[in-house]
Structure formats: structure tokens, C-alpha cells
Write an enzyme that holds these catalytic residues in place. Structure first.
Site, PDB file in Angstrom:
ATOM      1  NE  ARG A   1      -3.372  -1.903   2.372  1.00  0.00           N
ATOM      2  CZ  ARG A   1      -4.897  -2.143   2.098  1.00  0.00           C
ATOM      3  NH1 ARG A   1      -5.402  -1.037   0.633  1.00  0.00           N
ATOM      4  NH2 ARG A   1      -5.521  -3.288   2.100  1.00  0.00           N
TER       5      ARG A   1
ATOM      6  CG  ASN B   1     -12.077   3.316  -4.938  1.00  0.00           C
ATOM      7  OD1 ASN B   1     -11.800   3.847  -5.925  1.00  0.00           O
ATOM      8  ND2 ASN B   1     -12.664   2.119  -4.198  1.00  0.00           N
ATOM      9  N   GLY B   2      -7.279   3.047  -4.099  1.00  0.00           N
ATOM     10  CA  GLY B   2      -6.174   4.246  -3.585  1.00  0.00           C
ATOM     11  C   GLY B   2      -5.192   4.478  -5.353  1.00  0.00           C
TER      12      GLY B   2
ATOM     13  CB  THR C   1     -10.826  -4.162  -4.543  1.00  0.00           C
ATOM     14  OG1 THR C   1     -11.433  -4.407  -2.677  1.00  0.00           O
ATOM     15  CG2 THR C   1     -11.860  -4.007  -4.674  1.00  0.00           C
TER      16      THR C   1
ATOM     17  CG  ASP D   1     -13.622  -3.485  -0.045  1.00  0.00           C
ATOM     18  OD1 ASP D   1     -13.099  -4.726   0.273  1.00  0.00           O
ATOM     19  OD2 ASP D   1     -12.752  -2.859   0.114  1.00  0.00           O
TER      20      ASP D   1
ATOM     21  CG  MET E   1     -11.875  -7.911   5.842  1.00  0.00           C
ATOM     22  SD  MET E   1     -10.436  -8.548   4.704  1.00  0.00           S
ATOM     23  CE  MET E   1      -8.762  -8.180   6.180  1.00  0.00           C
TER      24      MET E   1
ATOM     25  CG  HIS F   1     -12.240  -0.617   7.425  1.00  0.00           C
ATOM     26  ND1 HIS F   1     -11.248  -1.301   7.317  1.00  0.00           N
ATOM     27  CD2 HIS F   1     -12.917  -0.474   9.107  1.00  0.00           C
ATOM     28  CE1 HIS F   1     -10.769  -1.354   8.871  1.00  0.00           C
ATOM     29  NE2 HIS F   1     -11.742  -1.340   9.681  1.00  0.00           N
TER      30      HIS F   1
ATOM     31  CD  GLU G   1     -12.391  -5.135   7.947  1.00  0.00           C
ATOM     32  OE1 GLU G   1     -11.539  -5.454   8.198  1.00  0.00           O
ATOM     33  OE2 GLU G   1     -12.899  -4.274   6.176  1.00  0.00           O
TER      34      GLU G   1
HETATM   35  O1  F6P Z   1      -9.505  -2.902   0.720  1.00  0.00           O
HETATM   36  C1  F6P Z   1      -8.934  -4.237   0.684  1.00  0.00           C
HETATM   37  C2  F6P Z   1      -9.621  -5.043   2.354  1.00  0.00           C
HETATM   38  O2  F6P Z   1      -9.277  -6.706   2.032  1.00  0.00           O
HETATM   39  C3  F6P Z   1     -10.659  -3.846   3.442  1.00  0.00           C
HETATM   40  O3  F6P Z   1     -11.728  -4.625   2.724  1.00  0.00           O
HETATM   41  C4  F6P Z   1     -10.214  -4.285   4.264  1.00  0.00           C
HETATM   42  O4  F6P Z   1     -11.235  -3.547   5.132  1.00  0.00           O
HETATM   43  C5  F6P Z   1      -8.592  -3.634   4.360  1.00  0.00           C
HETATM   44  O5  F6P Z   1      -8.689  -3.744   3.059  1.00  0.00           O
HETATM   45  C6  F6P Z   1      -7.901  -4.287   5.160  1.00  0.00           C
HETATM   46  O6  F6P Z   1      -6.528  -3.971   4.957  1.00  0.00           O
HETATM   47  P1  F6P Z   1      -5.206  -4.453   5.641  1.00  0.00           P
HETATM   48  O7  F6P Z   1      -4.782  -5.345   4.686  1.00  0.00           O
HETATM   49  O8  F6P Z   1      -4.247  -3.481   4.881  1.00  0.00           O
HETATM   50  O9  F6P Z   1      -5.356  -4.825   6.956  1.00  0.00           O
END
Ligand code: F6P
Length: 359
Positions: free
Chosen positions: A75, A114-115, A136, A138, A180, A182, A233
Site C-alpha cells: 500500500r 481505489n487508492g 478489490t 470490496d 471485510m 471499512h 467492518e
Molecule cells: O480493500 C481491501 C480490504 O481487504 C478491505 O476490505 C479491508 O477493510 C482492508 O483491505 C484491510 O486492509 P489491510 O489488509 O491493510 O489490513
């Protein structure tokens, strides 16, 4: 000789390798062997630091079903892209442009959510030839009806709810499964419906715990010995939805629970007098082999991306719209989030069969 770089960025998901394979095979078919493909390691970090390798045709075979990403990912927040790592260095965008040039790339293929798309658009605005694919679990990338990874994650989260169902019915218990998501609730919505959850709490529809407790009581009065809640979440209460973003964040940071589900469980225990168990499948939802739907979607996205590159059409994300794969300008995608509309058909259908959203 055309030189193409590929990178995968952001949280991983199922189908990344299938999509890498799709675009690479498409490129070899469309352009022939007059191409060189470079795998850039660990997302934008690899482009910032010049960490990459030349790939061979054979690298793209045998990876259709493999989970994760053969290129690695990381990320790299968009807001840090103009920040220099130290006084003597250039900013990350400059560094990426320099490595793109040094590698002699004709195009950069970026797989991300997205990012990632904000940065992809920035690189495109800065003059790099960019083609992207939406990934993703999401399913929140604007401009496409479906991202790859989503359906595979829905299958996993649904299986979790299925398994919880059998133990919940046996013991006559109330269970929360935390799914999952957020910022958006697509994954929780689909898994909740597919798994037959009684209550689905999404970030897009703030909940009232008194309403949730009423649903549980009603089920009990109808002789149902268990209830299943699918909680995203990022689920938020009606009171929290009224708060200023800063105050809300501060309150959540101080919350004495590992996640929202545990808070909801405690508060519901107090309201209903029932013991409530919480299950959090977490990153399990992003792991393993892509489902058949995602393998097909990744292959279609890959072929479409290769076609764009062959035709020299840059600055686009390949997207699914009305059953067709179409190019969408990156400038339209960047910075937007595809949230669940509270008045959508799917929510309406769920409500019509008695699923509560706690609102
Ligand atoms: O964006 C994908 C995702 O799995 C989301 O559903 C979740 O909230 C987030 O990433 C978790 O992020 P990380 O892997 O950085 O804990």
C-alpha cells in the site's frame, strides 16, 4: 520492440495472477513476440525504487488459479506521493517517472483498487502511458459493475456464514460474522444475502441497536432459536453517523474492543440478555484461488487491456458495464467510491424477504 511494465498495488485479492496472465497472453497474441514484459515488484514501491525483473513468456503459465500476486504488492498512500523520503531525494511521482523512462517503457499496466487508481490517474496526467484493471474484494471501484476478487471473497464469506449457521442452529445462539469492508458494504451485503443472514449491517445504512434487538426478540417469539448478523467492518450506528468525522475517528480509536462487532455484541447482550458470539474471518476472505467467475472476468479484463495497448489507447481502466468490457477514462474513475445505494434494488429485495438492516 514494445516494453510493458506490470504492477499490482494495494491489498491483494483473488484473481491478480489470472489478470496478469490475461494481459500478458493477450499481449503476446496481439503484438507477437516483439514485446518485453517487466514485472515491477511490490506495487508502486517497485517503480519508486527501480525494483523489477524481466519476465519470460513461461512466467505467465500455470498461474490462472494461484492466489495472491506473483509480483508482490504494497500500500502506497496517494497523499504521500508528493512527499520526499528525505531531503536529498525526489518525490515519489518523479521517481516513478524516472524509472519508467530508464526502463524504456511504452506502457504501464496497473492492477489496483481505489487508492491505486488515484495514483494511476496522476501518472497518466504526468504523461505516462497507463492502462489499469480494477481489483478489490470490496467492489467499490467507480465505473465498473464488478471488480475482480469480489466474487471469490463473497464465496468465502458466504461459506463462513453457512458454517456458523449450523453451529448457531444447534446451540440456539446469536452469532455475528464480521465481513471485510471499512468504507463500503458490497461484500457484506452479498455474503449476508447468500448466507441467509437475518440482520445485515452496512457502512451505508447506519443502524439502531434497539431495532436490531427487536428483530432478535421477534425471531425468538416466532420460535427461532438463533439469529445471524452479518456486520461489515465499517458498520456505524445512527448516533455515530451524526458525528463529525474527526470526533467519530477519535471515539473509534478509543473503543475498548478489537473491532465494531465486539462492541455490537456487548451492547446487544445487554439489551437482549443473550450471549453473543463473534466470528471474524478477516484476511481469509482475500486468500486462495479465484472462483470461476473471477477467472473469466480477469481473462476478459486482461484481453481488453492488451487490446488497448496494441491500439495505443492509454489513460483507461477496463471495466464491466452492461455485460461488456469497456474502457473508462482514468480521470472519471479517480477519487470516486462506488458505495451501496441505500435505495438499490438489492436492498429492497432483501428487505422484502424480511432481512433487517437495523435502520
Ligand atoms: O480493500 C481491501 C480490504 O481487504 C478491505 O476490505 C479491508 O477493510 C482492508 O483491505 C484491510 O486492509 P489491510 O489488509 O491493510 O489490513
Amino acid at each position: 520492440m514494445r516494453r510493458i511494465g506490470i504492477l499490482t498495488s494495494g491489498g491483494d485479492c483473488q484473481g491478480l495472477n489470472a489478470a496478469i496472465r490475461g494481459v500478458a497472453k493477450g499481449l503476446y497474441e496481439e503484438i507477437g513476440n516483439d514485446i518485453e514484459i517487466f514485472g515491477i515488484h511490490n506495487g508502486y514501491a517497485g517503480l519508486i525504487h527501480g525494483d523489477y525483473r524481466k519476465m519470460n513468456k513461461s512466467d505467465f503459465s500455470g498461474i490462472l488459479t494461484v492466489g495472491g500476486t506473483i509480483l508482490g504488492t504494497s500500500r502506497q498512500p496517494f497523499k504521500m506521493m508528493r512527499v520526499k523520503e528525505d531531503e536529498n531525494s525526489i518525490d515519489k511521482v518523479q521517481a516513478m517517472k524516472e524509472h519508467y523512462k530508464k526502463m524504456g517503457l511504452d506502457c504501464l499496466v496497473i492492477l489496483g483498487g481505489n487508492g491505486t487508481h488515484k495514483t494511476a490517474n496522476l501518472l497518466s496526467e504526468e504523461g505516462l502511458n497507463v492502462v489499469t484493471m480494477p481489483k478489490t474484494i470490496d467492489n467499490d471501484v467507480w465505473g465498473t459493475e464488478m471488480t475482480f476478487g469480489f466474487q471469490s471473497a463473497v464465496d468465502i464469506a458466504t461459506q463462513v456464514i453457512d458454517c456458523i449457521h449450523t453451529t448457531a442452529t444447534s446451540h440456539g445462539r446469536i452469532f455475528i460474522v464480521e465481513v471485510m469492508g471499512h468504507k463500503v458494504g458490497w461484500l457484506n451485503l452479498y455474503a449476508g444475502i447468500a448466507g441467509g443472514a437475518d440482520i445485515i449491517l452496512l457502512p451505508e445504512i447506519p443502524y439502531d441497536l434497539n431495532e436490531v434487538a427487536k428483530v432478535i426478540d421477534k425471531r425468538e417469539s416466532e420460535g427461532k432459536r438463533f439469529s445471524i448478523l452479518a456486520v461489515a467492518e465499517g458498520a456505524i450506528s445512527k448516533e455515530e453517523a451524526q458525528m463529525k468525522k474527526r470526533d467519530f475517528k477519535a471515539q473509534r480509536a478509543q473503543m475498548p474492543y478489537p473491532s465494531i462487532s465486539y462492541k455490537i455484541a456487548k451492547e446487544l447482550e445487554d439489551k437482549t440478555g443473550h450471549e453473543i458470539r463473534v466470528t471474524v474471518p478477516g484476511h481469509f476472505q482475500r486468500g486462495g484461488s479465484p472462483c470461476a467467475y473471477d477467472r473469466v472476468l480477469c481473462t476478459r479484463f486482461g484481453a481488453a487491456a492488451a487490446r488497448l495497448i496494441k491500439n495505443g489507447q492509454y489513460g483507461f481502466m477496463v471495466a464491466l458495464q452492461n455485460e461488456k468490457i469497456v474502457p473508462v477514462p482514468l480521470s472519471e474513475v479517480a477519487g470516486k467510491l462506488k458505495r451501496v445505494p441505500a435505495d438499490s434494488d438489492i436492498i429492497e429485495a432483501a428487505k422484502e424477504i424480511g432481512i433487517s438492516f437495523g435502520d
